[in-house]
Scaffold this motif. Structure first.
Motif, PDB file in Angstrom:
ATOM      1  N   LYS A   1      -6.464  -1.440  -8.791  1.00 57.61           N
ATOM      2  CA  LYS A   1      -6.677  -0.212  -8.036  1.00 57.61           C
ATOM      3  C   LYS A   1      -8.140  -0.133  -7.632  1.00 57.61           C
ATOM      4  O   LYS A   1      -9.027  -0.249  -8.469  1.00 57.61           O
TER       5      LYS A   1
ATOM      6  N   LEU B   1       4.019   4.630  -3.877  1.00 53.27           N
ATOM      7  CA  LEU B   1       3.377   5.889  -4.258  1.00 53.27           C
ATOM      8  C   LEU B   1       2.780   5.788  -5.650  1.00 53.27           C
ATOM      9  O   LEU B   1       1.614   6.029  -5.864  1.00 53.27           O
ATOM     10  N   LEU B   2       3.617   5.417  -6.561  1.00 54.37           N
ATOM     11  CA  LEU B   2       3.126   5.432  -7.918  1.00 54.37           C
ATOM     12  C   LEU B   2       2.697   4.040  -8.278  1.00 54.37           C
ATOM     13  O   LEU B   2       3.480   3.110  -8.294  1.00 54.37           O
ATOM     14  N   GLU B   3       1.460   3.909  -8.582  1.00 49.83           N
ATOM     15  CA  GLU B   3       0.955   2.573  -8.800  1.00 49.83           C
ATOM     16  C   GLU B   3       0.405   2.440 -10.212  1.00 49.83           C
ATOM     17  O   GLU B   3      -0.507   3.142 -10.597  1.00 49.83           O
ATOM     18  N   THR B   4       0.998   1.542 -10.918  1.00 50.60           N
ATOM     19  CA  THR B   4       0.362   1.184 -12.170  1.00 50.60           C
ATOM     20  C   THR B   4      -0.499  -0.027 -11.869  1.00 50.60           C
ATOM     21  O   THR B   4      -0.232  -0.765 -10.938  1.00 50.60           O
ATOM     22  N   TYR B   5      -1.532  -0.187 -12.622  1.00 40.17           N
ATOM     23  CA  TYR B   5      -2.442  -1.260 -12.275  1.00 40.17           C
ATOM     24  C   TYR B   5      -3.028  -1.891 -13.522  1.00 40.17           C
ATOM     25  O   TYR B   5      -2.978  -1.330 -14.611  1.00 40.17           O
TER      26      TYR B   5
ATOM     27  N   ALA C   1       0.820  -1.212   0.000  1.00 41.86           N
ATOM     28  CA  ALA C   1       0.000   0.000   0.000  1.00 41.86           C
ATOM     29  C   ALA C   1       0.849   1.255   0.000  1.00 41.86           C
ATOM     30  O   ALA C   1       0.386   2.314  -0.358  1.00 41.86           O
ATOM     31  N   THR C   2       2.078   1.110   0.378  1.00 37.98           N
ATOM     32  CA  THR C   2       2.875   2.317   0.542  1.00 37.98           C
ATOM     33  C   THR C   2       3.432   2.834  -0.771  1.00 37.98           C
ATOM     34  O   THR C   2       3.865   3.964  -0.851  1.00 37.98           O
TER      35      THR C   2
ATOM     36  N   SER D   1     -11.612   7.138  -0.928  1.00 41.15           N
ATOM     37  CA  SER D   1     -10.211   6.786  -0.747  1.00 41.15           C
ATOM     38  C   SER D   1      -9.877   5.707  -1.767  1.00 41.15           C
ATOM     39  O   SER D   1     -10.758   5.162  -2.411  1.00 41.15           O
ATOM     40  N   SER D   2      -8.604   5.432  -1.892  1.00 42.23           N
ATOM     41  CA  SER D   2      -8.239   4.416  -2.877  1.00 42.23           C
ATOM     42  C   SER D   2      -7.036   3.634  -2.388  1.00 42.23           C
ATOM     43  O   SER D   2      -6.288   4.086  -1.530  1.00 42.23           O
TER      44      SER D   2
ATOM     45  N   THR E   1      -7.202   0.968   4.238  1.00 42.01           N
ATOM     46  CA  THR E   1      -6.324   1.886   3.502  1.00 42.01           C
ATOM     47  C   THR E   1      -5.152   2.380   4.342  1.00 42.01           C
ATOM     48  O   THR E   1      -4.114   2.708   3.811  1.00 42.01           O
ATOM     49  N   HIS E   2      -5.311   2.432   5.642  1.00 36.83           N
ATOM     50  CA  HIS E   2      -4.234   2.982   6.472  1.00 36.83           C
ATOM     51  C   HIS E   2      -3.581   1.935   7.358  1.00 36.83           C
ATOM     52  O   HIS E   2      -2.601   2.206   8.024  1.00 36.83           O
TER      53      HIS E   2
ATOM     54  N   HIS F   1     -10.893   2.507   6.760  1.00 38.63           N
ATOM     55  CA  HIS F   1      -9.696   3.160   7.260  1.00 38.63           C
ATOM     56  C   HIS F   1      -8.613   2.129   7.545  1.00 38.63           C
ATOM     57  O   HIS F   1      -7.449   2.302   7.211  1.00 38.63           O
TER      58      HIS F   1
END
Lengths: 719, 253
Positions: free
Chosen positions: B70, B13-17, B10-11, B58-59, B41-42, B38
């Protein structure tokens, strides 16, 4: 063996003879010595062997030559014959030995001569050769001399050459060093062909190679700047490097720009957005050239605007493929759903857009949920500003179609409740959007406008309703005193609006905010209703005198109050109605008191007593003469036994039982007080009543106020 | 993290999917929808959670086999007063996470429970979602607050039966401890992928709630057919969900 021994013994013999001559005396001694000598030593043996060989040779191999020598030697035929003899046949053993003994010396000499001659001959040959050799040597020498001379010359000549070569070698080394320095310098301060190509050529895609080349260029410029900052100041090379790199860098920025513009055009058309690593990097770099970035982003913004608008219109009019989900416009008849769907679509588009832009600018999402409050800090970062602007523009385009539809929907609403629902929906989204994309965003402004318009439409609608209410008036022939149907309808609408308002209140809103939020509606809706009740009741009263206006008004007011009461935020309106109600209650109480006093026959007496100014005795005033008083008290006594004491027929029309009791009790209390006052006055001597006690005691409650309180079922203190 | 059978990242940053899926999280107020989300996602419990106002977004990108998916997650307010607002967000959702509180039977059952309508309120949520979202909507029923076993009012078996009858997946989770928090999202994603694979769902079409990501598109370009080899392999090596919460007879796998 015997052969060899023989000659030796013979030679010894010869020598012995000679020695005999030389030394006669010591001869014997000498002889002995000689005889005693053994010839068995090596040297002797060898010489003997030589001799033996010589003769053997002359017999076998050298016969011919011996003969020739023999012929040369004149007169010595015998010897030669003898020599020849053994050559052929050695008739007698030891014959040759004997011959040898004889001819040894001659043979030797001959041999010697022969040898010498041979020597001479050979040596002369040698001499000849030597002479030739000498000539050769001399020639060679000359040549050598010449060669040496040449060598010397060459040596001299080559010395300078060597020297030069040495110098050259040194120079070369120096040059090599310089070269390596220069190539190091070049590799550090210039771009190689590949890198230049990567930066400038269109054939090399924007990617790692390109970015690496850019990085290098930047590094070169940085290093170069450091170099030029030295004491010597900017060098030509430095300046050249700066110039060339700067041109390359510019070209590379141009390239990024072109690439970005192209990519933006591509992705801008997709409804779902995704940012590649390269694109993020490209945008990051392009930020150093804000004018290019602006241009690229402007085109992105354009495409995004168009794309979003198209997909919004599709969602509105066409829906999904094969009509699922249904087009939003299909629900145009249901205003809440229609507007809600539209705004929810926009909201969702914003979320996707925001994520895309955050990705584009490499902004780490704060994982704040869209819709939840975003803190708009004092100074947003540059990226944040970009994002906000792009978002604003992209979403702003949606405002036009959205606005038209919402406006139409608002205008076409007839029900004020629906209007109010729309107001709340719009306000909810206004709130959400203000938190999401900022107060100044186009969408927020549009929503603000729409909310205002919806509010206006809503107020228009309720105001019209209120005007209608006032115009409606009351049914003249209706003798009932309950709230009329228009009021009931109005209250119903009010009730619904209030519950809509209630549901729109945010949990953390303070009570005063809640009240303030409803104030205007209350002003528009509650006051006219109150007014209507009072005014139209007065109108009706003028025509229908018997109709109980007071009770009607009270009933209306209490009804309205009961409608408002469940909602805390109506406290102001409640208070104002309560105020009117209280006044009205007081009036009714007065009225009721007056009525029951009249009914009980005490009214005139009480009035006279109250107005009495002691100028003349009360008993002399006509209305309070003892006879009149007697009648009044009699009436009162009768009234006390009637049902009116506990229950007022008139007040029973009040819808609120509590109010009935309150008014009636207050009136009775006052009646009791009036009776008390009358008794006091009658008992006063100044009023000159004869037998005052008898007069009062003739009828119930016999002048006893306490008894009256008992009859009324009240206590003097009013409880 | 108690639930780490999936490879999650999850961390990043740039996610291709490969796929983008839209989910809605629905259910009565106070059942812990926002907390569940929550935690998802967190990866932490959300303390002092307020009632959600309207909807929040949220995503997160998850990995399922070789696929990166995603998830666009729309957390809706459970309060009745927001119903008209939140209903608009069901549109085009591919997955729905229907949350209830296992300690409060009253929140899902009607006041006079009869055997047929014991979960009447859940049925209402489900009907709403089915009517408004994508036609292939995958629903996962989540009994939240499974950490409060001693206060349990809704039996697992009962909910499980309801889920089976209504053709939805079911499991219990705890947004406090994080137990099984990821499972519903994974379960839905997996189910959706399977229906894409079977051809029932076409991500190319708008409104399906699913769309191809850049990554998948690249793959499509390179080979004409989108291969789900990874998924099929996943079947042989099933994802380790907490099997005790598995609904027998539910349609997944």
């Amino acid at each position: 063996m015997s052969l060899s021994q023989t000659p030796s013994s013979s030679s010894v013999n010869e020598r012995k003879t000679s020695w005999t001559f030389q030394a006669r005396n010591p001869v014997s001694l000498r002889l002995y010595k000689v005889l005693g000598t053994t010839f068995d030593d090596e040297a002797t043996r060898e010489s003997l062997a030589t001799l033996s060989e010589l003769y053997a040779k002359s017999v076998t191999a050298k016969g011919k030559e011996t003969q020739r020598i023999d012929t040369e030697e004149d007169g010595d035929d015998e010897t030669s014959a003898k020599v020849d003899g053994p050559f052929f046949v050695e008739g007698v053993p030891g014959e040759s030995a004997a011959r040898a003994r004889k001819n040894l010396r001659r043979d030797m000499e001959m041999k010697l001569t022969e040898g010498s001659q041979h020597f001479l001959k050979v040596l002369s040959e040698v001499d000849e050769k030597l002479v030739a050799l000498q000539t050769h040597v001399a020639a060679m020498r000359t040549s050598c001399d010449e060669a040496e001379k040449q060598l010397q010359l060459t040596d001299e000549a080559s010395k300078s050459l060597l020297e030069r070569a040495g110098n050259l070698r040194e120079e070369r080394q120096e040059v090599e060093v310089k070269k390596s320095i220069v190539s190091l310098f070049l590799s550090r301060f210039t771009l190689n062909e590949e890198e230049t190509e990567a930066m400038v050529s269109r054939d090399v895609p924007v990617g790692k190679r390109f970015f690496d080349a850019m990085d290098k260029t930047e590094r070169i410029r940085e290093d170069c700047r450091v170099l030029m900052a030295g004491e010597e100041g900017p060098t030509k090379a430095g300046l050249d490097i700066m110039t060339s790199t700067s041109s390359h860098l510019e070209q590379s920025y141009e390239k990024i720009f072109r690439w970005c513009s192209h990519e933006f055009l591509q992705i801008g058309r997709d409804s779902q957005l995704e940012v590649s690593v390269t694109m993020r990097e490209a945008v990051r770099r392009l930020r150093k050239r804000p004018e290019l970035l602006t241009e690229a982003l402007t085109s992105l913004s354009q495409t995004r605007q168009n794309t979003l608008q198209t997909s919004f219109l599709n969602a509105l009019t066409r829906g999904g493929p094969s009509g699922l989900p249904r087009p939003i416009e299909l629900h145009a008849h249901d205003p809440m759903r229609y507007i809600g769907d539209m705004l929810a679509w926009v909201h969702q588009a914003i979320a996707a857009e925001r994520e895309f832009l955050e990705g584009l600018f490499g902004l780490k999402s704060d994982r704040r949920m869209v819709g939840s409050v975003r803190a708009f800090g004092e100074k947003p970062s540059e990226e944040e500003e970009w994002i906000r602007e792009l978002m604003d523009l992209a979403v702003g385009r949606l405002c036009v179609p959205m606005k038209i539809r919402v406006q139409q929907t608002i205008k076409s609403q007839e029900s004020s409740i629906t209007s109010y629902r729309i107001v709340n929906l719009l306000q909810f989204y206004l709130h959400t959007m203000q938190n999401t994309i900022g107060k100044d965003a186009i969408l927020s402004k549009a929503l603000e406008e729409l909310t205002e318009m919806a509010y206006k439409s809503f107020y228009d609608s309720i105001e019209a309703q209120c005007r209608g209410l006032l115009r409606a008036g009351l049914e003249l022939d209706d003798s009932s005193v309950t709230p009329p149907i228009p009021i009931l309808d109005h209250a119903q609408v009010l009730r619904e609006i209030m519950s809509v308002y209630q549901s729109s209140i945010l949990e953390d809103a303070s009570t005063s905010d809640q009240i303030a939020g409803f104030r205007k509606i209350a002003d528009v809706m509650v006051n006219p209703a109150v007014e209507m009740c009072i005014i139209s009741a007065e109108e009706k009263k003028k025509v229908r005198h018997k109709w109980d206006m007071e009770v009607f008004v009270l009933n209306c007011l209490t009804y309205l109050l009961s409608v408002l009461e469940p909602f805390d935020f109506t406290s102001e309106a409640q208070k104002s109605i309560q105020g009117i109600l209280d006044t009205r209650v007081e009036q009714l109480t007065d009225d009721h008191y007056h009525n029951i006093m009249v009914d009980a026959g005490l009214d005139e007496v009480a009035t006279t007593c109250e107005k009495h100014d002691n100028s003349e005795p009360l008993s002399h005033i006509p209305s309070t003469e003892p006879s009149q008083l007697q009648i009044a008290l009699g009436n009162f006594s009768q009234w006390l036994s009637g049902p009116e004491v506990v229950h007022s027929t008139r007040l029973s029309s009040l819808s609120l039982q509590r109010l009935h009791n309150k008014i009636h009790h207050t009136a009775l209390t006052r009646m009791a007080k009036a009776y008390e006052m009358i008794c006091e006055q009658v008992r006063r001597k100044e009023n000159r009543y004869e037998a005052a006690s008898t007069l009062l005691g003739s009828e119930r409650p016999f002048g006893q106020v306490a008894l009256l309180w008992q009859i009324f079922g009240l206590r003097e203190d009013g409880l | 993290m108690p639930f780490n059978d999936y490879e999650t990242d999850a961390t990043e940053l740039l996610e291709t999917y490969d796929f983008l899926m839209k989910y809605i999280v629905i259910g009565e107020a106070g059942t812990g929808k926002s907390c569940l989300l929550h935690h998802f996602t967190h990866n932490s419990f959300k303390d002092h959670s307020q009632h959600t106002i309207g909807v929040e977004f949220s995503s997160r990108t998850i990995r399922l086999g070789e696929k990166r998916i995603k998830l666009q997650l729309w957390d809706t307010a459970g309060q009745e007063r927001f119903r008209s607002v939140t209903r608009s967000y069901y549109r085009g959702a591919a997955g729905a996470i229907l949350v209830y509180d296992i300690t409060k039977l009253s929140l899902i059952a009607s006041s006079f429970p009869s055997s047929r309508e014991s979960f009447q309120k859940l049925s209402r949520w489900l009907a709403d979602a089915r009517a408004l979202a994508s036609s292939h909507l995958v629903v996962v029923l989540v009994g939240n607050k499974s950490d409060r076993e001693e206060e349990r009012e809704v039996e697992w078996a009962e909910a499980s039966r309801w889920a089976a009858e209504n053709d939805v997946h079911f499991l219990e989770a705890s947004s406090l401890t994080g137990d099984n928090v990821e499972a519903p999202f994974m379960l839905a994603a997996r189910s959706i992928l399977l229906s894409i694979e079977s051809g029932a769902l076409d991500p190319e079409k708008a409104g399906s709630g699913v769309s191809y990501g850049d990554r998948a598109l690249r793959r499509v370009n390179s080979s004409s057919r989108l291969s789900f080899g990874s998924l099929s392999r996943g079947q042989r090596r099933p994802v380790k969900l907490k099997v005790k919460n598995w609904v027998p007879g539910s349609q997944c796998c």
